[in-house]
Design a protein around this motif. Structure first.
Motif, PDB file in Angstrom:
ATOM      1  N   GLU A 183      31.501  40.180  41.586  1.00 47.64           N
ATOM      2  CA  GLU A 183      30.468  41.169  41.994  1.00 47.64           C
ATOM      3  C   GLU A 183      30.843  41.976  43.126  1.00 47.64           C
ATOM      4  N   MET A 184      31.911  41.601  43.956  1.00 49.37           N
ATOM      5  CA  MET A 184      32.269  42.674  45.046  1.00 49.37           C
ATOM      6  C   MET A 184      32.897  43.667  44.252  1.00 49.37           C
ATOM      7  N   LEU A 185      33.901  43.464  43.170  1.00 54.73           N
ATOM      8  CA  LEU A 185      34.603  44.382  42.594  1.00 54.73           C
ATOM      9  C   LEU A 185      33.730  45.238  41.989  1.00 54.73           C
ATOM     10  N   LYS A 186      32.501  45.338  41.883  1.00 55.19           N
ATOM     11  CA  LYS A 186      31.661  46.194  41.124  1.00 55.19           C
ATOM     12  C   LYS A 186      31.195  47.389  42.302  1.00 55.19           C
ATOM     13  N   GLY A 187      31.431  46.930  43.651  1.00 55.06           N
ATOM     14  CA  GLY A 187      31.007  47.826  44.534  1.00 55.06           C
ATOM     15  C   GLY A 187      32.158  48.661  45.298  1.00 55.06           C
ATOM     16  N   VAL A 188      33.310  48.828  44.551  1.00 60.30           N
ATOM     17  CA  VAL A 188      34.286  49.438  45.270  1.00 60.30           C
ATOM     18  C   VAL A 188      33.847  50.886  45.519  1.00 60.30           C
ATOM     19  N   PRO A 189      34.598  51.424  46.741  1.00 55.99           N
ATOM     20  CA  PRO A 189      34.091  52.834  47.075  1.00 55.99           C
ATOM     21  C   PRO A 189      34.668  53.652  46.025  1.00 55.99           C
ATOM     22  N   GLY A 190      34.031  54.899  45.760  1.00 57.32           N
ATOM     23  CA  GLY A 190      34.598  55.986  44.864  1.00 57.32           C
ATOM     24  C   GLY A 190      34.365  55.978  43.345  1.00 57.32           C
ATOM     25  N   ASN A 191      35.262  56.505  42.531  1.00 58.47           N
ATOM     26  CA  ASN A 191      35.334  56.295  41.195  1.00 58.47           C
ATOM     27  C   ASN A 191      36.033  54.999  40.782  1.00 58.47           C
ATOM     28  N   ILE A 192      35.904  54.546  39.568  1.00 59.49           N
ATOM     29  CA  ILE A 192      36.784  53.646  39.054  1.00 59.49           C
ATOM     30  C   ILE A 192      37.568  53.838  37.956  1.00 59.49           C
ATOM     31  N   TYR A 193      38.936  54.054  37.959  1.00 57.97           N
ATOM     32  CA  TYR A 193      39.709  54.534  36.906  1.00 57.97           C
ATOM     33  C   TYR A 193      40.339  53.425  35.975  1.00 57.97           C
ATOM     34  N   GLN A 194      40.679  52.327  36.438  1.00 55.46           N
ATOM     35  CA  GLN A 194      41.024  51.493  35.561  1.00 55.46           C
ATOM     36  C   GLN A 194      40.777  49.861  36.237  1.00 55.46           C
ATOM     37  N   VAL A 195      40.505  49.065  35.044  1.00 53.18           N
ATOM     38  CA  VAL A 195      40.289  47.665  35.185  1.00 53.18           C
ATOM     39  C   VAL A 195      41.204  46.781  34.741  1.00 53.18           C
ATOM     40  N   THR A 196      41.998  45.988  35.432  1.00 56.83           N
ATOM     41  CA  THR A 196      43.242  45.209  34.998  1.00 56.83           C
ATOM     42  C   THR A 196      42.811  43.625  34.916  1.00 56.83           C
ATOM     43  N   ILE A 197      43.195  43.184  33.882  1.00 55.73           N
ATOM     44  CA  ILE A 197      43.056  41.647  33.932  1.00 55.73           C
ATOM     45  C   ILE A 197      44.469  40.990  33.635  1.00 55.73           C
ATOM     46  N   GLY A 198      44.713  39.865  34.640  1.00 55.40           N
ATOM     47  CA  GLY A 198      46.038  39.075  34.352  1.00 55.40           C
ATOM     48  C   GLY A 198      45.804  37.753  34.227  1.00 55.40           C
ATOM     49  N   CYS A 199      46.335  37.218  33.035  1.00 54.95           N
ATOM     50  CA  CYS A 199      46.250  35.682  32.847  1.00 54.95           C
ATOM     51  C   CYS A 199      47.104  35.309  31.889  1.00 54.95           C
ATOM     52  N   ASP A 200      47.590  34.208  31.306  1.00 56.66           N
ATOM     53  CA  ASP A 200      48.195  33.507  30.439  1.00 56.66           C
ATOM     54  C   ASP A 200      48.232  34.505  28.998  1.00 56.66           C
ATOM     55  N   LYS A 201      49.399  34.828  28.522  1.00 53.27           N
ATOM     56  CA  LYS A 201      49.496  35.749  27.458  1.00 53.27           C
ATOM     57  C   LYS A 201      48.374  35.557  26.322  1.00 53.27           C
ATOM     58  N   SER A 202      48.339  34.088  25.843  1.00 50.35           N
ATOM     59  CA  SER A 202      47.209  33.965  24.645  1.00 50.35           C
ATOM     60  C   SER A 202      45.857  34.278  25.158  1.00 50.35           C
ATOM     61  N   VAL A 203      45.718  34.002  26.549  1.00 52.74           N
ATOM     62  CA  VAL A 203      44.056  34.053  26.770  1.00 52.74           C
ATOM     63  C   VAL A 203      44.000  35.654  27.073  1.00 52.74           C
ATOM     64  N   ALA A 204      45.059  36.520  27.393  1.00 52.93           N
ATOM     65  CA  ALA A 204      45.050  37.918  27.636  1.00 52.93           C
ATOM     66  C   ALA A 204      44.765  38.642  26.199  1.00 52.93           C
TER      67      ALA A 204
END
Length: 278
Positions: free
Chosen positions: A149-170
């Motif tokens: 939830e806190m990620l949704k409130g970062v200051p300023g514009n959002i340019y990119q969202v990155t997800i990291g996990c096991d390759k099959s899940v990614a």
């Protein structure tokens, strides 16, 4: 005649220890003195790219986050940026939450990360999680948040969202995001194994170079691009001369027009000498 140089940072102008060697600093100085436009073209954010530009004496705008924005070092602000729709960013964060995986949001200056548990620390590629690592990461704009939830409130514009996990899940997550058919969004899951990068459509280093070419009235054929990773292939194809570092993977070298020496053996400086006669 080549009139502009666009260089990647990590693995290219920096050695394997992440340091600027004397030969590269001097090469950039000679280029600038000769009237060559020199710009950095990197996947880094503004906070992590600007210090390198300052050490090199680069005054031209720098291309950050793989062409998503240009940062004007003189005006000290982003220009020609590609801002993600806020609701789209929220939807991607929710998918990260659904799978309980490492999720990061970039506002151009900072990386805001949520690491759900210790299993996902290994996907935090900007920090070795040592006392020194935390300090360097903090100075590079890294902030750790306690919830999705806190990620949704970062200051300023959002340019990119990155997800990291096991390759099959990614891969599964990338397919799920694509199935949503969100207009104007790119899902990049082929840059690095285990990661999904989501941003506004059109992100590529070549986009940033194209803007610079129009700004300085330079034909792309008169540009040399130097890099070492998957996100550099676009600029290799766009520019008149694409130079891969010898430390790059074989497929990156094959995509380039020329292969210089490694980043530990002054490959960057040697390429500058080869194509600009400095």
């Amino acid at each position: 005649m080549y009139k502009m140089l666009s260089s990647d940072i990590d693995g290219t102008i920096l050695n394997s220890q992440g340091k600027l060697i004397k030969e590269n600093i001097e090469a950039v100085k000679r280029l600038i003195d000769k009237g060559i436009i020199v710009s950095l073209c990197t996947g880094r954010n503004i906070s992590r790219a600007v210090p390198i530009a300052k050490k090199l004496g680069i005054k031209a705008p720098i291309v950050c986050i793989d062409g998503i924005l240009l940062y004007d070092t003189q005006l000290k602000r982003p220009v020609n940026d590609m801002v993600m729709d806020f609701n789209t960013a929220v939807n991607i964060i929710e998918i990260g939450k659904k799978y309980g995986v490492f999720t990061e949001v970039s506002n151009g200056f900072g990386y805001y990360k949520h690491i759900p548990n210790k299993e996902f620390i290994k996907y935090d590629f900007n920090n070795h999680h040592t006392p020194t690592g935390y300090i360097k990461s903090y100075l590079g704009g890294v902030r750790y948040l306690n919830s999705y939830e806190m990620l949704k409130g970062v200051p300023g514009n959002i340019y990119q969202v990155t997800i990291g996990c096991d390759k099959s899940v990614a891969c599964h997550i990338a397919d799920e995001i694509r199935s949503l058919a969100i207009e104007g969004v790119d899902v990049r899951d082929s840059l690095w194994p285990n990661y999904v990068f989501v941003n506004k459509s059109g992100a590529d280093k070549s986009r940033g170079i194209d803007i610079l070419c129009r700004m300085y009235d330079i034909n792309p054929e008169n540009v040399v691009a130097i890099g070492d990773d998957m996100n550099d292939i676009g600029m290799f194809k766009f520019c008149g001369m694409g130079v891969a570092m010898k430390n790059a993977a074989e497929n990156i070298q094959k995509a380039a027009d020329y292969v210089t020496d490694t980043n530990d053996n002054g490959g960057f400086a040697k390429a500058c000498e080869q194509f600009f006669g400095i």
